[in-house]
Write an enzyme that holds these catalytic residues in place. Structure first.
Site, PDB file in Angstrom:
ATOM      1  N   HIS A   5       0.853  -1.185   0.000  1.00  0.00           N
ATOM      2  CA  HIS A   5       0.000   0.000   0.000  1.00  0.00           C
ATOM      3  C   HIS A   5       0.888   1.233   0.000  1.00  0.00           C
ATOM      4  O   HIS A   5       2.120   1.131  -0.174  1.00  0.00           O
ATOM      5  CB  HIS A   5      -0.944  -0.017   1.210  1.00  0.00           C
ATOM      6  CG  HIS A   5      -0.261  -0.292   2.521  1.00  0.00           C
ATOM      7  ND1 HIS A   5       0.686   0.553   3.068  1.00  0.00           N
ATOM      8  CD2 HIS A   5      -0.370  -1.340   3.383  1.00  0.00           C
ATOM      9  CE1 HIS A   5       1.115   0.066   4.213  1.00  0.00           C
ATOM     10  NE2 HIS A   5       0.508  -1.094   4.431  1.00  0.00           N
ATOM     11  N   GLU A   6       0.290   2.408   0.178  1.00  0.00           N
ATOM     12  CA  GLU A   6       1.040   3.651   0.076  1.00  0.00           C
ATOM     13  C   GLU A   6       2.150   3.743   1.123  1.00  0.00           C
ATOM     14  O   GLU A   6       3.184   4.383   0.887  1.00  0.00           O
ATOM     15  CB  GLU A   6       0.097   4.846   0.207  1.00  0.00           C
ATOM     16  CG  GLU A   6       0.763   6.218   0.116  1.00  0.00           C
ATOM     17  CD  GLU A   6       1.558   6.422  -1.172  1.00  0.00           C
ATOM     18  OE1 GLU A   6       2.555   7.187  -1.130  1.00  0.00           O
ATOM     19  OE2 GLU A   6       1.203   5.823  -2.213  1.00  0.00           O
ATOM     20  N   HIS A  36       4.089   1.287   2.015  1.00  0.00           N
ATOM     21  CA  HIS A  36       5.220   0.603   1.388  1.00  0.00           C
ATOM     22  C   HIS A  36       5.811   1.453   0.263  1.00  0.00           C
ATOM     23  O   HIS A  36       7.038   1.495   0.093  1.00  0.00           O
ATOM     24  CB  HIS A  36       4.779  -0.746   0.819  1.00  0.00           C
ATOM     25  CG  HIS A  36       4.316  -1.731   1.848  1.00  0.00           C
ATOM     26  ND1 HIS A  36       2.983  -2.079   1.996  1.00  0.00           N
ATOM     27  CD2 HIS A  36       4.987  -2.431   2.790  1.00  0.00           C
ATOM     28  CE1 HIS A  36       2.863  -2.961   2.969  1.00  0.00           C
ATOM     29  NE2 HIS A  36       4.059  -3.187   3.481  1.00  0.00           N
ATOM     30  N   LEU A  56      -1.625   3.268   8.003  1.00  0.00           N
ATOM     31  CA  LEU A  56      -1.745   2.322   6.907  1.00  0.00           C
ATOM     32  C   LEU A  56      -1.211   0.957   7.318  1.00  0.00           C
ATOM     33  O   LEU A  56      -0.139   0.844   7.918  1.00  0.00           O
ATOM     34  CB  LEU A  56      -0.970   2.826   5.694  1.00  0.00           C
ATOM     35  CG  LEU A  56      -1.635   3.942   4.874  1.00  0.00           C
ATOM     36  CD1 LEU A  56      -0.697   4.436   3.790  1.00  0.00           C
ATOM     37  CD2 LEU A  56      -2.936   3.446   4.265  1.00  0.00           C
ATOM     38  N   ARG A  66      -3.515  -5.048   7.082  1.00  0.00           N
ATOM     39  CA  ARG A  66      -4.655  -5.647   7.776  1.00  0.00           C
ATOM     40  C   ARG A  66      -5.877  -4.729   7.807  1.00  0.00           C
ATOM     41  O   ARG A  66      -6.955  -5.169   8.208  1.00  0.00           O
ATOM     42  CB  ARG A  66      -4.248  -6.031   9.202  1.00  0.00           C
ATOM     43  CG  ARG A  66      -3.285  -7.212   9.260  1.00  0.00           C
ATOM     44  CD  ARG A  66      -3.005  -7.645  10.690  1.00  0.00           C
ATOM     45  NE  ARG A  66      -2.298  -8.918  10.754  1.00  0.00           N
ATOM     46  CZ  ARG A  66      -0.982  -9.056  10.807  1.00  0.00           C
ATOM     47  NH1 ARG A  66      -0.224  -7.967  10.830  1.00  0.00           N
ATOM     48  NH2 ARG A  66      -0.424 -10.257  10.855  1.00  0.00           N
TER      49      ARG A  66
END
Length: 333
Positions: free
Chosen positions: A31-32, A34, A185, A188
């Site tokens: 996601h953002e 990462h 973020l 999960r």
């Protein structure tokens, strides 16, 4: 650029290296947060260097009854996000590649820090984390590795391992990325229903309450340092209506040894509200700790600290934290 997808260490080692190699370790479901890590890795490696993202769901760090089987696996989407964020390669090995011959008999242990907070809630978790991080560092051979500060205790034990065992690799922590409503973020988060998400926001709200209480205390403490100590100057301030402000600032300044307790209390008050939500918040822990060893700080503590929280909402367990700095009495913040 085209990001290479690699599944074996031999493929990775065959790549011609130029400059520094920066590695971002993930369990996928990118996601953002990462993407922010990957962009930071690109900066750390430089344009002539190489960014490698590992995608590996590590079975050693999941305990009995945890979500290993349902942990999201989205390699195609992960590859696309990694490419957009600037990764040169995604290393997605199989379990057999990382653990040939089955689970390793020799493992890295996290020591005393690994038994606290997350380690107490998830026995053996950090031993599994450190074992796979050590193996992936050997397999990827980076100059620098980047990890998110959202997993603050994980970052701390990794730094300790790298230092204690002389890995000779730079470890960089990257600040937590939050959604617009404040929720940190996490892969999960996708498990949460709309109602569960509303309850989950209690975690970040509690941390922000603790942070705001801390900021208010630090501001008043700094204001107290500006209050004159001489009678003549005090009388001059009194003449322009400043005496009450000075008295209030002095009162807060004298309460500095209780600053940590006040931060905990502010966060706890918000968490206590969460138990009445539908679904309710099931608190695991709230802790204000020294990031060097993750032990609880005393009320007279000075220096860097971490306010950390973990809780379960429905079947999903979430963690979050924020950094705080406690100034020494008499020092400007």
């Amino acid at each position: 650029m085209t990001t290479a997808l690699l599944s074996t260490a031999d493929e990775l080692h065959a790549r011609v290296r130029h400059g520094r190699r920066a590695v971002v370790m993930t369990m996928g479901a990118l996601h953002e947060g990462h993407a922010t890590l990957i962009r930071a890795a690109r900066e750390a490696a430089g344009q002539d260097g190489e960014v490698v993202v590992t995608v590996f769901v590590n079975p050693l760090q999941f305990g009995a009854g945890e979500d290993l089987d349902r942990y999201p696996r989205t390699l195609e989407a992960d590859l696309k996000l990694a490419e957009q964020a600037g990764a040169d390669a995604v290393f997605a090995p199989s379990v057999d590649e990382v653990y040939p011959g089955g689970q390793p008999q020799v493992r890295v242990t996290a020591g005393p820090m690994g038994t606290l907070l997350e380690g107490a809630s998830r026995p053996g978790h950090f031993d599994g984390v450190l074992t796979v991080v050590a193996k992936l560092l050997h397999l990827t051979r980076p100059d620098v590795a980047l990890f998110g500060q959202k997993d603050a205790q994980q970052l701390a034990v990794i730094r300790r391992m790298v230092r204690d065992l002389n890995f000779g690799i730079e470890i960089i922590g990257v600040p937590t990325v939050r959604e617009g409503d404040g929720l940190a973020l996490s892969s999960r988060n996708r498990y949460l229903s709309a109602d569960e998400r509303r309850t989950a926001l209690t975690l970040s709200r509690a941390l922000f309450a603790g942070r705001d209480r801390h900021a208010a205390q630090e501001a008043l403490r700094a204001r107290a340092l500006e209050v004159p100590s001489t009678r003549a100057r005090a009388e001059a301030l009194s003449a322009i209506g400043e005496s009450r402000a000075a008295a209030d600032a002095h009162a807060v300044a004298k309460a500095v040894p209780n600053a940590a307790a006040a931060v905990r209390a502010a966060a706890r008050a918000v968490l206590d509200e969460g138990v009445h939500f539908d679904p309710p918040l099931e608190l695991d822990y709230l802790a204000l700790v020294d990031p060097a060893d993750f032990t609880e700080i005393d009320d007279d503590f000075t220096g860097e600290a971490v306010l950390a929280v973990a809780a379960r909402v429905g079947t999903t367990r979430l963690i979050d934290n924020i950094p705080l700095t406690f100034a020494a009495p008499g020092a400007a913040s």
